[in-house]
Scaffold this motif. Structure first.
Motif, PDB file in Angstrom:
ATOM      1  N   GLY A  21     -30.525  14.688 -38.415  1.00 28.50           N
ATOM      2  CA  GLY A  21     -29.634  15.647 -37.741  1.00 28.50           C
ATOM      3  C   GLY A  21     -28.162  15.351 -37.908  1.00 28.50           C
ATOM      4  O   GLY A  21     -27.387  15.503 -36.957  1.00 28.50           O
ATOM      5  N   VAL A  22     -27.776  14.890 -39.080  1.00 28.36           N
ATOM      6  CA  VAL A  22     -26.379  14.491 -39.273  1.00 28.36           C
ATOM      7  C   VAL A  22     -25.605  15.472 -40.157  1.00 28.36           C
ATOM      8  O   VAL A  22     -24.452  15.224 -40.484  1.00 28.36           O
ATOM      9  CB  VAL A  22     -26.290  13.076 -39.906  1.00 28.36           C
ATOM     10  CG1 VAL A  22     -26.812  12.041 -38.950  1.00 28.36           C
ATOM     11  CG2 VAL A  22     -27.015  13.037 -41.239  1.00 28.36           C
ATOM     12  N   LEU A  23     -26.232  16.574 -40.518  1.00 25.13           N
ATOM     13  CA  LEU A  23     -25.608  17.482 -41.480  1.00 25.13           C
ATOM     14  C   LEU A  23     -24.221  17.972 -41.028  1.00 25.13           C
ATOM     15  O   LEU A  23     -23.269  17.974 -41.811  1.00 25.13           O
ATOM     16  CB  LEU A  23     -26.549  18.660 -41.758  1.00 25.13           C
ATOM     17  CG  LEU A  23     -26.121  19.600 -42.867  1.00 25.13           C
ATOM     18  CD1 LEU A  23     -25.845  18.862 -44.170  1.00 25.13           C
ATOM     19  CD2 LEU A  23     -27.182  20.666 -43.107  1.00 25.13           C
ATOM     20  N   ILE A  24     -24.109  18.330 -39.765  1.00 19.35           N
ATOM     21  CA  ILE A  24     -22.810  18.841 -39.286  1.00 19.35           C
ATOM     22  C   ILE A  24     -21.751  17.754 -39.378  1.00 19.35           C
ATOM     23  O   ILE A  24     -20.653  17.981 -39.893  1.00 19.35           O
ATOM     24  CB  ILE A  24     -22.926  19.349 -37.834  1.00 19.35           C
ATOM     25  CG1 ILE A  24     -23.872  20.544 -37.794  1.00 19.35           C
ATOM     26  CG2 ILE A  24     -21.564  19.723 -37.262  1.00 19.35           C
ATOM     27  CD1 ILE A  24     -24.360  20.882 -36.422  1.00 19.35           C
ATOM     28  N   GLN A  25     -22.096  16.555 -38.904  1.00 20.17           N
ATOM     29  CA  GLN A  25     -21.127  15.453 -38.950  1.00 20.17           C
ATOM     30  C   GLN A  25     -20.730  15.141 -40.395  1.00 20.17           C
ATOM     31  O   GLN A  25     -19.568  14.905 -40.708  1.00 20.17           O
ATOM     32  CB  GLN A  25     -21.729  14.221 -38.262  1.00 20.17           C
ATOM     33  CG  GLN A  25     -20.703  13.161 -37.918  1.00 20.17           C
ATOM     34  CD  GLN A  25     -19.476  13.713 -37.191  1.00 20.17           C
ATOM     35  OE1 GLN A  25     -19.616  14.417 -36.199  1.00 20.17           O
ATOM     36  NE2 GLN A  25     -18.276  13.459 -37.712  1.00 20.17           N
ATOM     37  N   LEU A  26     -21.730  15.189 -41.260  1.00 20.54           N
ATOM     38  CA  LEU A  26     -21.471  14.939 -42.682  1.00 20.54           C
ATOM     39  C   LEU A  26     -20.506  15.978 -43.257  1.00 20.54           C
ATOM     40  O   LEU A  26     -19.546  15.646 -43.958  1.00 20.54           O
ATOM     41  CB  LEU A  26     -22.814  15.072 -43.403  1.00 20.54           C
ATOM     42  CG  LEU A  26     -23.256  13.946 -44.297  1.00 20.54           C
ATOM     43  CD1 LEU A  26     -24.670  14.175 -44.729  1.00 20.54           C
ATOM     44  CD2 LEU A  26     -22.351  13.762 -45.456  1.00 20.54           C
ATOM     45  N   LEU A  27     -20.759  17.241 -42.919  1.00 25.93           N
ATOM     46  CA  LEU A  27     -19.886  18.309 -43.415  1.00 25.93           C
ATOM     47  C   LEU A  27     -18.463  18.127 -42.872  1.00 25.93           C
ATOM     48  O   LEU A  27     -17.482  18.335 -43.592  1.00 25.93           O
ATOM     49  CB  LEU A  27     -20.433  19.685 -42.996  1.00 25.93           C
ATOM     50  CG  LEU A  27     -21.690  20.149 -43.742  1.00 25.93           C
ATOM     51  CD1 LEU A  27     -22.294  21.375 -43.067  1.00 25.93           C
ATOM     52  CD2 LEU A  27     -21.375  20.461 -45.207  1.00 25.93           C
ATOM     53  N   LEU A  28     -18.345  17.713 -41.612  1.00 25.30           N
ATOM     54  CA  LEU A  28     -17.011  17.516 -41.038  1.00 25.30           C
ATOM     55  C   LEU A  28     -16.293  16.350 -41.727  1.00 25.30           C
ATOM     56  O   LEU A  28     -15.094  16.415 -41.988  1.00 25.30           O
ATOM     57  CB  LEU A  28     -17.101  17.274 -39.529  1.00 25.30           C
ATOM     58  CG  LEU A  28     -17.499  18.501 -38.700  1.00 25.30           C
ATOM     59  CD1 LEU A  28     -17.790  18.121 -37.259  1.00 25.30           C
ATOM     60  CD2 LEU A  28     -16.411  19.581 -38.754  1.00 25.30           C
TER      61      LEU A  28
END
Ligand code: FES
Length: 153
Positions: A21-28
């Motif tokens: 569940g790290v996709l958003i953090q990764l994108l940021l």
């Protein structure tokens, strides 16, 4: 734009290795590194994380902080809220746009600056207000705009 440094992308992916569940953090994180997320990076992420590109695009388009179009190294936001308009925000916006030779919501071809109109930056008594990256400038005059742009050119 220059070719994307995919090694840097991999380095950022490594920060989250083994976590869910790290996709958003990764994108940021990618956004803060590259200022925008090119298609090439999305394809690479999709391959590395085994997540369909459609899913990545869906998430990326949901977050306003993530840019899928080129963004300049410096983001200039001119407040067009009522309090700032009364104090000459339109002139500030027009002057900034003409100095950069772009329209609001555009980016200079050399990717130095992007220009955006925003509604209220929350410091109305300082109007007209503009921000450059994280810096706030109040009581903005055309001379001030000139200085701000020169300092970063
Ligand atoms: S209207 Fe410009 S900061 Fe509020």
């Amino acid at each position: 734009m220059d070719a994307v440094d995919l090694e840097k992308v991999d380095e950022i992916i490594e920060r989250y290795r083994g976590r869910e569940g790290v996709l958003i953090q990764l994108l940021l994180d990618l956004q803060s590194e590259f200022h925008w997320i090119p298609r090439e990076v999305i394809d690479h992420l999709s391959e590395r994380l085994r997540v369909p590109t459609s899913q990545i695009y869906r998430i990326a388009s949901f977050y306003k902080a993530i840019n899928l179009n080129p963004v300049g190294r410096h983001m200039i936001q001119v407040c067009m809220g009522t309090a700032c308009q009364v104090r000459g925000a339109q002139k500030v916006l027009d002057f900034t746009a003409s100095r950069l030779n772009i329209k609001p919501e555009e980016t200079t071809p050399d990717l130095s600056f992007s220009l955006r109109k925003v509604n209220c930056l929350g410091c109305c008594s300082m109007g007209p207000v503009l921000t450059v990256d994280d810096e706030y400038h109040g009581g903005v005059t055309l001379e001030k705009v000139e200085k701000i742009l020169k300092k970063r050119s």
